[in-house]
Write an enzyme that holds these catalytic residues in place. Structure first.
Site, short mmCIF file in Angstrom:
data_model
loop_
_atom_site.label_atom_id
_atom_site.label_comp_id
_atom_site.label_asym_id
_atom_site.label_seq_id
_atom_site.Cartn_x
_atom_site.Cartn_y
_atom_site.Cartn_z
N HIS A 162 39.61 9.21 17.91
CA HIS A 162 41.40 8.68 18.52
C HIS A 162 42.36 9.21 16.65
O HIS A 162 42.61 10.20 16.50
CB HIS A 162 41.77 6.92 17.99
CG HIS A 162 43.06 6.81 17.60
ND1 HIS A 162 43.79 6.53 18.20
CD2 HIS A 162 43.95 6.62 16.55
CE1 HIS A 162 44.91 6.38 17.70
NE2 HIS A 162 45.21 7.14 16.69
N GLU A 163 40.92 9.44 15.59
CA GLU A 163 41.33 9.67 14.16
C GLU A 163 41.53 11.16 14.28
O GLU A 163 42.29 11.39 13.55
CB GLU A 163 40.60 8.38 13.44
CG GLU A 163 41.27 7.29 12.94
CD GLU A 163 42.87 6.91 12.94
OE1 GLU A 163 43.23 7.89 12.81
OE2 GLU A 163 42.71 5.55 13.95
N HIS B 218 44.20 12.76 16.14
CA HIS B 218 45.21 12.80 14.30
C HIS B 218 44.86 14.39 13.50
O HIS B 218 45.59 15.25 13.10
CB HIS B 218 45.03 12.16 13.84
CG HIS B 218 45.79 10.67 14.38
ND1 HIS B 218 46.99 11.25 15.21
CD2 HIS B 218 45.66 9.16 14.77
CE1 HIS B 218 47.28 9.67 15.84
NE2 HIS B 218 46.61 9.20 14.88
#
Length: 261
Positions: free
Chosen positions: A55-56, A59
């Site tokens: 997820h990170e 980003h």
């Protein structure tokens, strides 16, 4: 070149998490008592942390391609959770949310230097990249269910997949809420006026806790979980599979007695 390669090299910490996930997943597949619940717990926690790293990373990768080259130097492209700016928000709280309420809710962790990025669309895409990753993982985890490809899969492993899929579904939905501090607000924020952004900015540190707190209100909780169960059923995942996955995960409460449905 050496520095650039180092910035993209996969962290041993992440590889260790993947190894734990693989080993515990194999143990769950073997469905070996009396530690079946403990193996499910380790499998789900390690897989959940791996998904938080993905997820990170999403980003950071979106930010890199949008103009923020600083994410490499910060270590965000190595999948190392120890490089996140807020270990409490990025790892500890999401794991606690799973243990306490069976809710997948990632927290903000990577610091993007927004002044390096031009264009509101790019800013929105950077924020959307994380929950879109959770949505993609949810599709992958539910695929064996809606493809009817679970023949021969041990029950404990099936229940673990169902619970992990539910965590990804809740993570995608909750993180897309337009609440300050969550990615959904990050998608919306570039399109707001300066005045509106200034007024909402003080609430950002509390958005994550506020959403989790609201889910403990009976009326909101019932509405939310009814929607989640309906969505999971549409993806071919029975509610009892998710429930058994949660019960196996909470092995300290005693191993569930599985009945035929």
């Amino acid at each position: 070149m050496t520095t650039a390669l180092a910035q993209h090299r996969i962290s041993p910490v992440f590889l260790g998490l993947v190894a734990i996930m693989g080993a515990s997943g194999w143990a769950v597949w073997r469905d070996a008592p009396p530690l079946a619940g403990l193996w499910v717990f380790l499998f789900i926690v390690s897989a959940w942390i791996v998904s938080l790293c993905l997820h990170e990373y999403a980003h950071a990768r979106a930010a890199l391609h949008s103009g923020d080259l600083s994410v490499g130097a910060k270590g965000y492209l190595t999948f190392n959770p120890l490089k996140y700016t807020h270990a409490l928000l990025s790892i500890v709280l999401p794991v606690l949310f799973v243990i306490m309420g069976g809710i997948g809710l990632p927290g903000g962790a990577v610091f993007i230097e927004r002044h390096r990025i031009q264009g509101r669309v790019k800013h929105s895409l950077i924020s959307a990249a994380g929950p879109l990753t959770n949505a993609a993982l949810a599709v992958a985890l539910t695929a064996p269910f809606w493809l009817d490809a679970l023949d021969g899969v041990p029950t404990a492993f099936r229940f673990s997949l169902a619970f992990l899929a539910m965590l990804q579904v809740t993570a995608a939905i909750l993180n897309f809420l337009p609440v300050p501090g969550l990615d959904g607000y990050g998608v919306l924020e570039p399109w707001l006026s300066q005045g509106a952004r200034r007024q909402l900015e003080p609430f950002a540190p509390f958005g994550l806790i506020a959403v989790f707190g609201c889910l403990w209100i009976p009326e909101i909780s019932q509405f939310f979980w009814n929607g989640i169960h309906t969505l999971m059923a549409s993806l071919g995942v029975p509610q009892w599979d998710v429930s058994y996955g949660l019960e196996f995960f909470r092995f300290w409460e005693g191993e569930p007695v599985v009945t035929s449905q």
